[in-house]
Design an enzyme around this catalytic site. Structure first.
Site, PDB file in Angstrom:
ATOM      1  N   PRO A   1       1.029  -1.342  -0.079  1.00  0.00           N
ATOM      2  CA  PRO A   1       0.238  -0.381   0.296  1.00  0.00           C
ATOM      3  C   PRO A   1       1.146   1.263   0.247  1.00  0.00           C
ATOM      4  CG  PRO A   1       0.032  -1.087   2.359  1.00  0.00           C
ATOM      5  CD  PRO A   1       0.898  -1.951   1.170  1.00  0.00           C
ATOM      6  N   MET A   2       1.948   1.456  -1.823  1.00  0.00           N
ATOM      7  CA  MET A   2       2.392   2.221  -1.256  1.00  0.00           C
ATOM      8  C   MET A   2       1.799   3.824  -1.584  1.00  0.00           C
ATOM      9  SD  MET A   2       5.542   0.357  -3.489  1.00  0.00           S
ATOM     10  CE  MET A   2       3.907  -0.053  -4.567  1.00  0.00           C
TER      11      MET A   2
ATOM     12  N   HIS B   1       9.707   3.418   3.564  1.00  0.00           N
ATOM     13  CA  HIS B   1      10.047   3.490   5.306  1.00  0.00           C
ATOM     14  C   HIS B   1       9.556   1.748   5.651  1.00  0.00           C
ATOM     15  CE1 HIS B   1       9.352   7.692   4.180  1.00  0.00           C
ATOM     16  NE2 HIS B   1       9.670   8.330   5.269  1.00  0.00           N
TER      17      HIS B   1
ATOM     18  N   GLY C   1      13.051  -5.948  -0.948  1.00  0.00           N
ATOM     19  CA  GLY C   1      14.407  -6.701  -2.635  1.00  0.00           C
ATOM     20  C   GLY C   1      13.208  -7.679  -3.279  1.00  0.00           C
TER      21      GLY C   1
ATOM     22  N   THR D   1       8.829  -1.926  -4.841  1.00  0.00           N
ATOM     23  CA  THR D   1       9.416  -1.169  -5.739  1.00  0.00           C
ATOM     24  C   THR D   1       9.150  -1.433  -7.194  1.00  0.00           C
ATOM     25  OG1 THR D   1      11.242  -1.175  -4.577  1.00  0.00           O
ATOM     26  CG2 THR D   1      11.599  -0.826  -7.172  1.00  0.00           C
TER      27      THR D   1
END
Length: 404
Positions: free
Chosen positions: A67-68, A221, A258, A280
């Site tokens: 949930p960016m 974060h 990652g 990402t």
């Protein structure tokens, strides 16, 4: 919240569990009755797990989209879920009534969009297979979360709620446990993002259903002090196993940090987690609200280990000062970070950052990304990302089987 105010009796817990099971049963019935397009929920030759039982639309290996804030939205989350993953919508951190549409006020609209993408506009009583993510470090979480967030969740019925970054005093004072109790009372599956073993134990103690174990390879974060994804996931799996033996509670572990492709998924599964979260990779989703220049920067960035930097200074520079110092973030090294590394004082860096923004220049902008950014280079639909990652993971598993 005091112990007297907290619904912690055994009868209340049983009632919460029954409501949670009822919610899962309802979703299963929706899938079986074809109220949702069956092509969206096609099962492959993978065994059902407790996690796919909680979320029947998902297919193993399950991929969750994070949930960016500034990137994820209702359309992206729904497309992830439609492809057999599970998407989360960000709901911000400010729960004050005057916080406006940039935070909780926009959540209802995003959940409406998710319903439309998933063909659930008319099925208003059906839980929508997406989740909502909340950041809890703002002081308004203590005073206004239940009052303001719960009614929106009740009205639009996502399946899950993701909690992250509570203040230490709110964990120790029982505020977070009280929020989780209320979420359970309303039938939501609760995800709790952690970055240390201490936080894992707190999450299990306070009632989380799913622990999101995030290693320091992650973008955005995270806990300022923590371990890399490889070692952290393995330790979390053992800790949760020990907590289950001690308490009898089933808690799923989802790995993050990652992980950007199918090979990363297989590596995480081999460490014992039940599923993975990717952030990402979804910044480059076509449906993302990520500014185009940030997508292009991420797509061309290589060598994620040296091209990203983890620190609190990025928040200082751009003025996002809500984060307690136990959290920092990982971002791509740009003009602001380069100046910091070269000894430019924070005050001067802030001034230069503002001047660049006023001119419309982007070279000093903070672009959050994980250390796997060097493996991400293609803008594509969110659903295609999920399918590609799953297929790559299954192919890699088959290849590994030939070694033994």
């Amino acid at each position: 919240m005091s112990d007297e105010d907290r619904p912690s009796s055994s009868s209340s817990k049983r009632a919460s569990l029954l409501r949670l099971k009822s919610k899962v049963k309802e979703v299963k019935q929706v899938v079986m009755s074809s109220q949702l397009p069956q092509t969206h929920y096609k099962k492959e030759v993978t065994r059902p797990t407790r996690l796919t039982g909680l979320f029947p639309n998902t297919t193993n290996p399950v991929v969750f989209s994070a949930p960016m804030l500034g990137t994820a939205n209702g359309r992206l989350a729904a497309e992830v879920s439609k492809a057999g993953g599970f998407g989360f919508i960000p709901a911000g951190y400010n729960f004050n009534p005057e916080s406006g549409p940039d935070h909780l006020g926009q959540l209802g609209e995003e959940l409406k969009i998710a319903r439309k993408v998933l063909d659930l506009e008319q099925a208003t009583l059906t839980a929508v297979p997406v989740g909502v993510g909340f950041i809890l470090c703002h002081e308004s979480a203590r005073t206004h979360f239940i009052e303001r967030a719960i009614p929106v969740l009740q009205e639009y019925s996502p399946q899950a709620v993701w909690l992250f970054a509570p203040r230490v005093e709110d964990v120790e004072g029982g505020v977070v446990r009280g929020i989780i109790d209320v979420l359970h009372d309303n039938g939501f599956v609760v995800f709790y993002q952690v970055g240390t073993v201490k936080a894992v134990k707190e999450a299990v103690r306070d009632g989380a259903d799913v622990v999101v174990a995030q290693g320091t390879d992650a973008g955005g974060h995270q806990f300022a002090r923590g371990a890399g994804t490889m070692s952290f996931l393995r330790e979390v799996v053992e800790v949760v196993k020990g907590e289950k033996e001690r308490t009898g509670r089933e808690v799923e572990v989802v790995g993050a940090g990652g992980i950007v492709d199918g090979r990363g998924v297989v590596a995480a599964l081999a460490l014992g987690v039940d599923a993975v979260v990717m952030g990402t990779r979804f910044i480059l989703a076509e449906e993302a609200t990520t500014p185009k220049f940030k997508q292009e920067l991420i797509a061309k960035t290589t060598d994620g280990a040296s091209s990203t930097f983890k620190h609190t200074v990025m928040d200082d520079i751009q003025g996002t000062t809500i984060w307690p110092k136990i959290y920092d973030g990982r971002a791509i090294v740009g003009g602001s970070v380069e100046d910091h590394l070269n000894g430019v004082p924070v005050e001067d860096n802030i001034r230069l950052f503002k001047e660049a923004a006023e001119k419309g220049e982007t070279d000093r902008t903070i672009t959050w990304a994980g250390s796997g950014v060097g493996l991400v280079s293609k803008i594509q639909p969110a659903g295609e990302i999920v399918k590609e990652v799953r297929e790559e993971a299954l192919q890699r598993i088959k290849e590994l089987q030939t070694l033994f």
